[in-house]
Design an enzyme around this catalytic site. Structure first.
Site, PDB file in Angstrom:
ATOM      1  N   SER B  18      17.044  55.751  12.430  1.00 44.00           N
ATOM      2  CA  SER B  18      17.302  54.700  11.450  1.00 44.00           C
ATOM      3  C   SER B  18      18.695  54.903  10.884  1.00 44.00           C
ATOM      4  CB  SER B  18      16.230  54.730  10.375  1.00 44.00           C
ATOM      5  OG  SER B  18      16.401  53.670   9.482  1.00 44.00           O
ATOM      6  N   HIS B  45      15.866  51.033  13.685  1.00 50.63           N
ATOM      7  CA  HIS B  45      15.733  49.988  12.670  1.00 50.63           C
ATOM      8  C   HIS B  45      16.974  49.122  12.675  1.00 50.63           C
ATOM      9  CE1 HIS B  45      12.724  52.742  10.430  1.00 50.63           C
ATOM     10  NE2 HIS B  45      12.177  52.107  11.448  1.00 50.63           N
ATOM     11  N   ASP B 138       9.155  56.421   9.069  1.00 52.69           N
ATOM     12  CA  ASP B 138       8.737  55.786  10.321  1.00 52.69           C
ATOM     13  C   ASP B 138       9.090  56.732  11.476  1.00 52.69           C
ATOM     14  OD1 ASP B 138       7.779  53.861  12.057  1.00 52.69           O
ATOM     15  OD2 ASP B 138       9.680  52.774  12.161  1.00 52.69           O
TER      16      ASP B 138
END
Lengths: 275, 198
Positions: B18, B45, B138
Site C-alpha cells: 500500500s 491499493h 490489509d
C-alpha cells in the site's frame, strides 16, 4: 482476528444442488471464489453458523429464494457508473444514426440504476419515443425494487457527481421526484421500461435486438458460463448491433470473439460484424 | 542474505503493498530477469476513479509487461498481473483469474487479503507471498492463509518500510519465514528463477 473457515468443495456442491432443486437456479458455473465469499457473508449475516445449517433452512423453507439471491448477487447502486463509459456511449449512439425502432436489452436489472441511466441517456438523445427497453434479471425480488423506480437519497451525491462527469445536458434531479428519503424516476421514463425475470442458465434469449447492455454480469460467471451467455447474446443481436460489457469484461476467449469489432480502444463496446 | 529455501516446487508469487509500495514495486520489476518463469500477481491499493496510470508507470519500470487482467483471463507462465482499480482480483482453480465488485474489504477494493487468500487456496504450498510497506492491516490475513496452506511468507523489513503497519500486522497474525530488504527480495527472486527455470 480470525479468518472464517474455508467452505469445502463437498459442502459447496451440496449447497448448489439444494439451491438448484429448491429454487430452480444452477450456481455451479458461478465464479467460485466470489460465490464462496457471498455464501460465507450470508451465513454470517443470518447467523447460521455453517453451510449445513444453510442447506437445512433452505430445505425447511425458512430461507426464501429472494433473500438468498439478493445477498448472493452484488447489487451495485450507482447511476452512471464509470462516467467515461456513459460519455463514450452517447458519442457512439449519436454516430449510429438509428433510422427505425430501437430494441434494447439491459441484462442485470439489479436495483435499477443501470437501466435508469440508460433511459436518461435515451431521453437526452431524443431516442425515447423509438426505443423499446427491456431490463432482465434472474432475481424476481430485486426486479420488484427496480420497478419501483426509487433510489436512495443518500446516493444522490455520488450519482450527481457521476452525471456531471458524463457531460450530459440538464440536471440529474430533473429526472427524479423526491419521495421521502428517496428519489423516484419520473413516470415518463420509468413506464417505458419492461422488466422481466430470466434464468440466465436455462432460458434461451430470443429476439432481434439492436443493443445489449450487459455490464458486470459476466464477472459473476466462470469461463464456460461466460461463453454460454455470450453465445445467447450473439444469437439475439442484430447485424451491426452493439454488445456492451463492463470495463474488465471481454469476448476475447469466447466462441464469438472473431464476430465482433471493438469500437474505440478503451470502453468495451463491441459491434457485430456484417457477414 | 540468510539461508532461503530455493525450491523448484514454487509455482506462483503474490505481492501486496500500500502506502509507499509503488517505488518498491518499480525497483523489483526493474530488476526482474526477462525470462522470469513464474506468474506474479500484484495487488496494491489504488484510487478508485483513476483507471490508468499505475499500469503504465509500472510497465515503464518493468522489463516484462505488466497486465491488468480481464475477468476470466487465463494465467500464463511468467506473466505479471496487477489487480485493476475498483475490482477484487481472485485466482481460480482451473488456471484463470476472476474479478469481482463485492464490498470493499479493509476499506479497499482491490483488497490484498482477497488476492492472497484465493491465491493460497489454488497454489497451496507452491506459493510465495510477499507483503511490502503499507499503512493498514490489509494483507495480514492473506499472509496467514499463505502460511496455513504451507506457502512461503516474506515481508519487507519494517525498518526499511516507509510505513510499517502492514508488514507488522502480518507478523502479528502468522509466522513470517523471511524478513527482507528490497535488495534481498530482488536477489531472492533472481536466485529462485535459476531453480524454477530448470
Amino acid at each position: 482476528m480470525q479468518t472464517a473457515p474455508e467452505i469445502g468443495i463437498n459442502e459447496l456442491r451440496k449447497l448448489i444442488q439444494t439451491i438448484s432443486e429448491r429454487f430452480d437456479y444452477d450456481f455451479s458455473n458461478y465464479s467460485s471464489a466470489s460465490f464462496k465469499r457471498r455464501i460465507q457473508r450470508f451465513i454470517e449475516i443470518k447467523r447460521l453458523g455453517s453451510v449445513e445449517n444453510l442447506v437445512n433452512k433452505i430445505i425447511s423453507g425458512e430461507i426464501k429464494k429472494n433473500e438468498l439471491f439478493t445477498e448472493v448477487s452484488v447489487n451495485v447502486t450507482e447511476l452512471f457508473r464509470d462516467p467515461s463509459f456513459w460519455k463514450y456511449l452517447r458519442k457512439v449512439l449519436l454516430e449510429q444514426n438509428f433510422s427505425q425502432n430501437l430494441k434494447i436489452w439491459q441484462i442485470g436489472s439489479s436495483s435499477g440504476e443501470e437501466v435508469f441511466s440508460l433511459m436518461i441517456l435515451l431521453n437526452d438523445l431524443n431516442l425515447l419515443s423509438k426505443a423499446e427497453v427491456i431490463s432482465v434479471d434472474f432475481n424476481a425480488g430485486i426486479i420488484e425494487k427496480a420497478q419501483s423506480g426509487l433510489i436512495p437519497g443518500k446516493s444522490m451525491e455520488l450519482n450527481t457527481s457521476n452525471f456531471i462527469k458524463t457531460g450530459y445536458k440538464g440536471e440529474l434531479t430533473n429526472y427524479f421526484t423526491a419521495e421521502g428519503d428517496n428519489f423516484k424516476l419520473n413516470k415518463d421514463l420509468l413506464s417505458k421500461i419492461k422488466f422481466k425475470e430470466i434464468n440466465f442458465v436455462k432460458d434461451s434469449f430470443s429476439g432481434s435486438v439492436d443493443i445489449i447492455l450487459c455490464r458486470n454480469i459476466l464477472i459473476y460467471h466462470n469461463p464456460q458460463m461466460q461463453n454460454d451467455i455470450l453465445k445467447k447474446i450473439h444469437q439475439s443481436l442484430n447485424m451491426s448491433g452493439l454488445l456492451i460489457l463492463g470495463s474488465r469484461e471481454t469476448i476475447e476467449w469466447s466462441e464469438i470473439a472473431s464476430k465482433y469489432t471493438m469500437l474505440g480502444p478503451e470502453e468495451r463496446i463491441f459491434k457485430k460484424n456484417k457477414v | 542474505m540468510k539461508e532461503v529455501d530455493l525450491n523448484r516446487k514454487y509455482k506462483a508469487i503474490v505481492i501486496g503493498g500500500s502506502a509507499g509500495s509503488f517505488q518498491v514495486l518499480c525497483k523489483i520489476l526493474n530488476k526482474l530477469p526477462e525470462d522470469f518463469s513464474l506468474p506474479i500477481f500484484i495487488c496494491c491499493h489504488r484510487l478508485k476513479h483513476i483507471r490508468n496510470g499505475l499500469i503504465e508507470a509500472l510497465s515503464i519500470k518493468s522489463i516484462k509487461e505488466v497486465k491488468e487482467p480481464d475477468h476470466n483471463e487465463p494465467i500464463k507462465r511468467g506473466k505479471i498481473y496487477l489487480a485493476p482499480a475498483n475490482y477484487h482480483m481472485n485466482i481460480e482453480l482451473g488456471n484463470y483469474i476472476s474479478l469481482s465488485t463485492e464490498e470493499m474489504v479493509n476499506n479497499s477494493r482491490p483488497a490484498i487479503d482477497i488476492t492472497f487468500e484465493t491465491c493460497a487456496y489454488v497454489y497451496k504450498d507452491k506459493l510465495i507471498g510477499i507483503l511490502l510497506t503499507g499503512a493498514n492491516k490489509d494483507g495480514a490475513l492473506g499472509m496467514k492463509k499463505v502460511k496455513d496452506y504451507g506457502g512461503m511468507t516474506i515481508i519487507q523489513d519494517p525498518e526499511e518500510s516507509v510505513i510499517d503497519t502492514m508488514p507488522k500486522a502480518a507478523m502479528s497474525v502468522t509466522k513470517i519465514d523471511h524478513v527482507m530488504k528490497v535488495e534481498e527480495i530482488i536477489k531472492f527472486l533472481i536466485e529462485l528463477n535459476k531453480v524454477t527455470q530448470l
